[in-house]
Scaffold this motif. Structure first.
Motif, PDB file in Angstrom:
ATOM      1  N   ILE A 109      34.147  26.883  31.598  1.00 39.10           N
ATOM      2  CA  ILE A 109      35.204  27.724  31.064  1.00 39.10           C
ATOM      3  C   ILE A 109      36.444  27.580  31.935  1.00 39.10           C
ATOM      4  N   VAL A 110      37.588  27.879  31.339  1.00 33.59           N
ATOM      5  CA  VAL A 110      38.864  27.891  32.047  1.00 33.59           C
ATOM      6  C   VAL A 110      39.557  29.200  31.692  1.00 33.59           C
ATOM      7  N   ILE A 111      40.004  29.929  32.715  1.00 32.33           N
ATOM      8  CA  ILE A 111      40.765  31.160  32.506  1.00 32.33           C
ATOM      9  C   ILE A 111      42.075  31.042  33.265  1.00 32.33           C
ATOM     10  N   SER A 112      43.163  31.301  32.558  1.00 28.47           N
ATOM     11  CA  SER A 112      44.478  31.395  33.174  1.00 28.47           C
ATOM     12  C   SER A 112      44.885  32.862  33.111  1.00 28.47           C
ATOM     13  N   ALA A 113      45.259  33.434  34.250  1.00 28.19           N
ATOM     14  CA  ALA A 113      45.615  34.854  34.305  1.00 28.19           C
ATOM     15  C   ALA A 113      46.905  35.015  35.095  1.00 28.19           C
ATOM     16  N   SER A 114      48.002  35.289  34.392  1.00 31.25           N
ATOM     17  CA  SER A 114      49.317  35.436  35.023  1.00 31.25           C
ATOM     18  C   SER A 114      49.775  36.880  34.943  1.00 31.25           C
ATOM     19  N   GLY A 115      50.316  37.370  36.032  1.00 29.83           N
ATOM     20  CA  GLY A 115      50.845  38.736  36.046  1.00 29.83           C
ATOM     21  C   GLY A 115      49.761  39.789  35.922  1.00 29.83           C
ATOM     22  N   VAL A 116      48.584  39.535  36.508  1.00 30.08           N
ATOM     23  CA  VAL A 116      47.484  40.492  36.442  1.00 30.08           C
ATOM     24  C   VAL A 116      47.241  41.077  37.835  1.00 30.08           C
ATOM     25  N   SER A 117      46.394  42.074  37.901  1.00 24.81           N
ATOM     26  CA  SER A 117      46.142  42.771  39.168  1.00 24.81           C
ATOM     27  C   SER A 117      45.377  41.895  40.156  1.00 24.81           C
ATOM     28  N   ASP A 118      45.539  42.217  41.437  1.00 25.33           N
ATOM     29  CA  ASP A 118      44.789  41.514  42.475  1.00 25.33           C
ATOM     30  C   ASP A 118      43.294  41.756  42.324  1.00 25.33           C
ATOM     31  N   GLN A 119      42.917  42.928  41.824  1.00 22.11           N
ATOM     32  CA  GLN A 119      41.503  43.233  41.617  1.00 22.11           C
ATOM     33  C   GLN A 119      40.892  42.260  40.604  1.00 22.11           C
ATOM     34  N   LEU A 120      41.582  42.013  39.504  1.00 24.38           N
ATOM     35  CA  LEU A 120      41.074  41.065  38.515  1.00 24.38           C
ATOM     36  C   LEU A 120      41.020  39.661  39.094  1.00 24.38           C
ATOM     37  N   ARG A 121      42.051  39.270  39.820  1.00 22.28           N
ATOM     38  CA  ARG A 121      42.052  37.933  40.432  1.00 22.28           C
ATOM     39  C   ARG A 121      40.876  37.773  41.390  1.00 22.28           C
ATOM     40  N   GLY A 122      40.545  38.840  42.124  1.00 21.16           N
ATOM     41  CA  GLY A 122      39.390  38.796  43.022  1.00 21.16           C
ATOM     42  C   GLY A 122      38.083  38.665  42.263  1.00 21.16           C
ATOM     43  N   THR A 123      37.967  39.392  41.154  1.00 19.57           N
ATOM     44  CA  THR A 123      36.760  39.305  40.325  1.00 19.57           C
ATOM     45  C   THR A 123      36.597  37.898  39.761  1.00 19.57           C
ATOM     46  N   LEU A 124      37.678  37.337  39.247  1.00 21.85           N
ATOM     47  CA  LEU A 124      37.612  35.982  38.701  1.00 21.85           C
ATOM     48  C   LEU A 124      37.254  34.970  39.796  1.00 21.85           C
ATOM     49  N   ALA A 125      37.846  35.131  40.990  1.00 21.65           N
ATOM     50  CA  ALA A 125      37.570  34.223  42.098  1.00 21.65           C
ATOM     51  C   ALA A 125      36.130  34.341  42.593  1.00 21.65           C
ATOM     52  N   HIS A 126      35.525  35.492  42.382  1.00 19.73           N
ATOM     53  CA  HIS A 126      34.117  35.678  42.771  1.00 19.73           C
ATOM     54  C   HIS A 126      33.196  34.800  41.927  1.00 19.73           C
ATOM     55  N   TRP A 127      33.492  34.664  40.650  1.00 13.27           N
ATOM     56  CA  TRP A 127      32.634  33.929  39.723  1.00 13.27           C
ATOM     57  C   TRP A 127      33.090  32.497  39.463  1.00 13.27           C
TER      58      TRP A 127
END
Length: 100
Positions: A2-20
């Motif tokens: 999968i590929v997810i692009s997330a721009s202008g989102v919270s640091d919490q979401l970026r951390g969750t995505l980076a975890h997986w």
């Protein structure tokens, strides 16, 4: 994969995505996860997109071999056109698009 692009989102979401997933460039995440994890990550991304934009591309049994999902106020909309996915987006007002 999968590929997810997330721009202008919270640091919490970026951390969750980076975890997986692996953050290959800022705001672009790639990885191989189960369908359940993919759907949970997308639910979190869609809920947190707000004024930003999130896009998910994942494998699907169709002509293109993938499916797109988008979320956020600045998103572009995937449209089905004769079994192909095309992207629709709103144009700026005519005054902005044509300054002359």
């Amino acid at each position: 994969m999968i590929v997810i692009s997330a721009s202008g989102v919270s640091d919490q979401l970026r951390g969750t995505l980076a975890h997986w997933l692996l953050e290959v460039t800022p705001e672009l995440y790639v990885g191989t996860v189960s369908a359940k994890v993919r759907d949970e990550l997308w639910t979190a991304a869609a809920a947190c997109a707000g004024d930003g934009v999130a896009v998910l591309a994942h494998p699907a049994d169709n002509e293109q071999g993938f499916r797109l999902r988008t979320a956020g106020t600045r998103r572009r909309e995937p449209l089905d056109f004769d079994a192909l996915t095309l992207i629709a987006f709103q144009r700026e007002s005519q005054e902005m698009a044509n300054p002359f």
